[in-house]
Structure formats: C-alpha cells, structure tokens
Design an enzyme around this catalytic site. Structure first.
Site, PDB file in Angstrom:
ATOM      1  N   GLU A   4       2.563  -1.161   7.919  1.00 49.96           N
ATOM      2  CA  GLU A   4       2.535  -2.174   6.864  1.00 49.96           C
ATOM      3  C   GLU A   4       3.756  -3.091   6.956  1.00 49.96           C
ATOM      4  O   GLU A   4       3.634  -4.314   6.829  1.00 49.96           O
ATOM      5  CB  GLU A   4       2.489  -1.489   5.484  1.00 49.96           C
ATOM      6  CG  GLU A   4       2.393  -2.479   4.334  1.00 49.96           C
ATOM      7  CD  GLU A   4       1.996  -1.829   3.012  1.00 49.96           C
ATOM      8  OE1 GLU A   4       2.094  -0.595   2.893  1.00 49.96           O
ATOM      9  OE2 GLU A   4       1.598  -2.577   2.102  1.00 49.96           O
ATOM     10  N   HIS A  46       0.871  -1.170   0.000  1.00 49.33           N
ATOM     11  CA  HIS A  46       0.000   0.000   0.000  1.00 49.33           C
ATOM     12  C   HIS A  46       0.916   1.229   0.000  1.00 49.33           C
ATOM     13  O   HIS A  46       0.703   2.162  -0.741  1.00 49.33           O
ATOM     14  CB  HIS A  46      -0.940  -0.033   1.206  1.00 49.33           C
ATOM     15  CG  HIS A  46      -2.014   1.002   1.121  1.00 49.33           C
ATOM     16  ND1 HIS A  46      -2.853   1.093   0.040  1.00 49.33           N
ATOM     17  CD2 HIS A  46      -2.376   2.016   1.964  1.00 49.33           C
ATOM     18  CE1 HIS A  46      -3.681   2.118   0.222  1.00 49.33           C
ATOM     19  NE2 HIS A  46      -3.407   2.692   1.371  1.00 49.33           N
ATOM     20  N   LYS A  94       3.391   3.851  -5.717  1.00 46.46           N
ATOM     21  CA  LYS A  94       2.797   5.186  -5.495  1.00 46.46           C
ATOM     22  C   LYS A  94       3.859   6.272  -5.584  1.00 46.46           C
ATOM     23  O   LYS A  94       3.550   7.432  -5.860  1.00 46.46           O
ATOM     24  CB  LYS A  94       2.125   5.248  -4.121  1.00 46.46           C
ATOM     25  CG  LYS A  94       0.800   4.496  -4.039  1.00 46.46           C
ATOM     26  CD  LYS A  94       0.085   4.782  -2.739  1.00 46.46           C
ATOM     27  CE  LYS A  94      -1.246   4.034  -2.635  1.00 46.46           C
ATOM     28  NZ  LYS A  94      -1.084   2.586  -2.405  1.00 46.46           N
ATOM     29  N   PHE A 129      -8.430   4.230   4.797  1.00 49.17           N
ATOM     30  CA  PHE A 129      -8.993   5.011   5.894  1.00 49.17           C
ATOM     31  C   PHE A 129     -10.309   4.346   6.285  1.00 49.17           C
ATOM     32  O   PHE A 129     -11.060   3.848   5.438  1.00 49.17           O
ATOM     33  CB  PHE A 129      -9.308   6.441   5.424  1.00 49.17           C
ATOM     34  CG  PHE A 129      -8.134   7.378   5.525  1.00 49.17           C
ATOM     35  CD1 PHE A 129      -6.945   6.993   6.112  1.00 49.17           C
ATOM     36  CD2 PHE A 129      -8.239   8.671   5.030  1.00 49.17           C
ATOM     37  CE1 PHE A 129      -5.874   7.877   6.214  1.00 49.17           C
ATOM     38  CE2 PHE A 129      -7.175   9.558   5.123  1.00 49.17           C
ATOM     39  CZ  PHE A 129      -6.001   9.164   5.715  1.00 49.17           C
TER      40      PHE A 129
END
Lengths: 86, 402
Positions: free
Chosen positions: B305, B294, B326, B390
């Site tokens: 994580e 993630h 990302k 979230f």
C-alpha cells in the site's frame, strides 16, 4: 403441564398473548400468526415434544396436519405423540 | 452528472455505539481491541479482537425480530437508524421508489451458520430453527433496512471481502451521480467474531496474537473487528433544497482488479484504484491531504500500500498523511471501509486526523507519514479511503468538503 396447555403456551408466546386469551376455536390467523409465524410455531412444538410434524408451508391445507383451529392443532399433536412414541 | 453528498452517518463498533463515541476514541487514539469472549474461545490460538461490548440485543429488538436478525443485521439496523435520524429523510412516494440500499458484507450471517452447524454436527440435532436461511443470507441486512425505512428502489448486497463496503458505497454513489437514484442507504456490516469465524482466519496465519501495528516494522498481522458503518448518500440539490446538514461530498470512486493472486496484494492494482479515484473526481493529487489506509498490519499489505501511494503521489506522498484506524477498531472485513469513512469525515469536518496506534518502529518500506500514535490537527479538503481485498479487488473513494 399437559399437552393441551403446553401447545397453548407455545401458540400464546408466538402470538404475544396470554395463554388465557387463546381460544380453542380461534384460527392462527385470528391470533395474528402469519405464515412465517406458523412455521416457527410448528418448530417450537416439534422441539417441545420431540416429534416431527408433517407440515408443508407451500400449501398448509394440503398437509395431513390440520391447522384450522387451536383445538385441531392440539388434537393433531396428541395423535402424533402417540404415533411417534411407539 | 449529479453531485452526491453524505447527509447521515451511523455506526456501532468496538470503539463506540455511535459516531460521536467512535470519533472521540479515534481522536484519543483509544484501542477497542481486547480479549475475545464467546463459546470455545479456549480452543483458538488467536484470542483477541475488536468486539462490540456492552451491547444487549434484547434491549433493542423484540423476540420475533431477533429470530430473524443475525448479529450483522442487528448492527446494520442500529447504525442505519442513527444515519436516518441524522439525515432527517423520510421515504415515501416517488422518493421511496428512487431510493435504495446497497450494503457490503463478507460473511453475512456467519454467526447463525456457526451456531446451526454446531447444532447439527456437534450436538447431533436433526432439526434447526425455520428462519436459518432468511437469517444467514448475505442480503438480509439490506432487505431489513429497505423494509424498515421503505426504500423501494435498487437494493442489493456486495461481497468483495475486505473491500465490500467501499464497493457498496461506490455503487450507491454512482447510482445517485447518474440520476438513477435520489438517495441511498449504504455502507457495510460484519460479525465474524465467533468460534468458526476466527478459526477459519487463524488457518491463514495472518493474524496476530498481541496487537495490530500497521506500518510499524514490528507489525505481525491483523486483528479482526466487528460492527457496522451506515450512511445516507443523497443528491446534492435534493439535500440543499431541504436544508440538510451535509457531512461531506463524495467526489469520486474507482475499482480495479489485480487479476493476479487470490491473497497477495499488487502495487499496480492498488495504484490504479487510487489514481482512478482521483481521475474520476477530477481533482489534482496535490489537493489530497489525508488517506485512510487499508493498513491491515500484515507485512504484505502495508508495504504494498505504501509503495502504491508513493507511486501515485510522487513527491506529494511526503506531504500527505496516511493512517490506519484498524489499529483501534480491528479489521471489520466487509464493513471496514464504512467504519473507516468516519475517520475521513472527522478529518474533513473537524480537522483532526486519526492516528495509527501501536506504532513502535519505522519500517523503511512504509516511509510515509502514518500519523503515529497521536491524532493530529490539520486542515484537509480532500481525503481518500482505500480498501484492497483478498482476491485482488480494490475500491477507493475520494471525499471532500462542500
């Protein structure tokens, strides 16, 4: 451009036709304008003339506003402009 | 239980307008993040993002389509067309009835909302375009995909913030696995890069002003991206019978809820999702070679994580690779897992592990092999894709080669 030509231009754009192909006696249906397209046309007309058009998409025939032909639409718009400018 | 394979993939995002361009950028460790360009950007404190560049909506869609397609729907349709073309599938008759669309998004037509709120509040207009509602609704993209490709079975949109597209793909996977459906178009899309979208995120103070540096000790927040990743999931025997090219097999899926905090992640919740996906796939953890993290680049996510991965894998955690793409395309929120799945496909099919770029300094709390800065060649046969949202909603997919 007068009201008539302006309304025809708006309808022509919605129908993806040339203004010269929009006959006064044609219905929105004849021009390939479906119910969603009609709502968008009314919006464009309201924006162009800064008026409010009494049109209810739930039951268009029940509205005070006659949409049975291009000529009737133009007539209705001309009346609304007169009423709402005063 | 049926086996489920991927037979088509498509995307548009900050790294490219298709899968080939995106994977090439991932191989090269290229960054798609730059200065944001949209109205009122000068009123923002955060001015970087992974924006889709060089995209002309009017060259792809006509005026009537654009009146109905928010930017997130446009991205979805572009990516879906690529995925469908690759799969070679056509939906008609019974196949159409047993196939559907499950997509993820968080903001849906947020750009449409932003523009129209601006019109009525800021500009004082009292009239909005009649298609505002069908354009902004979260299920618009799924519905337009079903219409364009004639998918007549189960179709809906999943909204679980940053895990939306993993949850969506998990649903599509389970529908085919159980025999409920034969093929599904799935994935996710997001387009929040407008003034109101970024302003809202800014308020949370988790965004960085300079760069997304996942797992690096110098990391200071996340960067938003936009785009879509769309896939064709198909029942294995169906795909094999028609000679389709199989990109990967979806082996397992698990979802958990932290039931703890609305924004802070939980190690236990993440770990249960990871171990759950392995159990669902019935694969031994030592077979996992790569985890697409993630990896948002926030202090909290990255250390949580890493701790979750270390807990689940034990000593094998030191042998696997885990990277966050990302760092290159930004966080696509509800579409992020879908674009990141492309890094998983690249690992399985090309033996190339996408890097975590912008990595500067090791963090003892993120002491895993995060494939810093440069892509790596490695043979892997099982990969995981993590998404932790979230709201504490976690979704992990396990993929393998057929």
């Amino acid at each position: 451009m007068d009201v008539k030509d302006q309304v025809i231009a708006i309808i022509a754009e919605q129908a993806m036709l040339e203004p010269s192909d929009v006959a006064l006696d044609s219905t929105p249906e004849d021009l390939g304008i479906d119910s969603l397209g009609l709502v968008e046309t009314i919006f464009a007309i309201e924006e162009a003339f800064d008026i409010s058009v009494p049109f209810n998409a739930n039951d268009p025939t029940a509205s005070d506003f006659d949409i049975s032909s291009v000529a009737k639409i133009i007539e209705g718009i001309q009346t609304l402009i007169k009423e709402q400018s005063s | 239980m049926k086996r489920v394979v991927i037979t088509g993939a498509g995307t548009i995002n900050a790294l490219g307008h298709d899968v080939a361009q995106t994977q090439e950028a991932m191989r090269e460790g290229r960054c798609g993040i730059g200065e944001l360009e949209f109205r009122d950007v000068d009123r923002l404190a955060i001015r970087i993002g992974g924006q889709v560049r060089g995209y002309d909506a009017e060259a792809v869609f006509n005026r009537q389509q654009l009146a109905l397609y928010d930017r997130f729907t446009q991205f979805t349709l572009l990516a879906a067309r690529q995925a469908m073309a690759q799969s070679g599938l056509e939906f008609s008759g019974e196949l159409a009835n047993k196939s559907g669309v499950v997509l993820g998004t968080s903001g849906g037509g947020l750009t449409t909302q932003d523009e129209n709120y601006r019109a009525v509040y800021e500009e004082g207009k009292n009239r909005v375009h009649p298609f505002v509602v069908p354009k902004l609704m979260n299920n618009a993209a799924a519905s337009h995909v079903s219409m364009e490709f004639n998918l007549r079975g189960p179709s809906f949109t999943v909204a679980t913030a940053c895990a939306s597209s993993n949850h969506a793909m998990g649903q599509a996977f389970q529908m085919i696995r159980t025999g409920m459906c034969t093929a599904m178009i799935t994935g996710g899309s997001e387009s929040m890069l407008c003034f109101g979208g970024v302003k809202a995120w800014e308020g949370l103070r988790v965004m960085t002003k300079d760069a997304c540096r996942p797992f690096s000790a110098t990391r200071n927040g996340m960067v938003q991206g936009e785009g879509a990743g769309i896939f064709v999931f198909e029942e294995y025997e169906h795909a094999k019978a028609r000679g389709a090219t199989i990109l990967a097999e979806v082996l397992g899926f698990a979802m958990t809820s932290d039931a703890a905090d609305i924004v802070m992640p939980s190690k236990q919740g993440a770990a249960r999702a990871i171990s759950g996906a392995l159990a669902d796939a019935r694969i031994d953890k030592t077979r996992v070679g790569y985890v697409n993290a993630h990896g948002t680049g926030t202090a909290a996510n990255d250390k949580t994580e890493c701790a979750a991965v270390a807990d689940v894998f034990g000593t094998h955690a030191d042998k696997l690779m885990m990277s966050s793409t990302k760092s290159m395309h930004g966080h696509l929120i509800g579409g992020t897992g879908a674009v990141e799945l492309l890094a998983c496909l690249m690992a399985l099919n090309e033996g190339i592990i996408a890097p975590t770029i912008n990595y500067e300094e090791p963090d003892p709390e993120c002491a895993l092999d995060v494939v810093p800065n440069e892509a790596r060649e490695a043979e892997v046969d099982v990969v995981l894709s993590n998404a932790f949202a979230f709201g504490g909603l976690n979704a992990v997919l396990a993929l393998g080669r057929v």
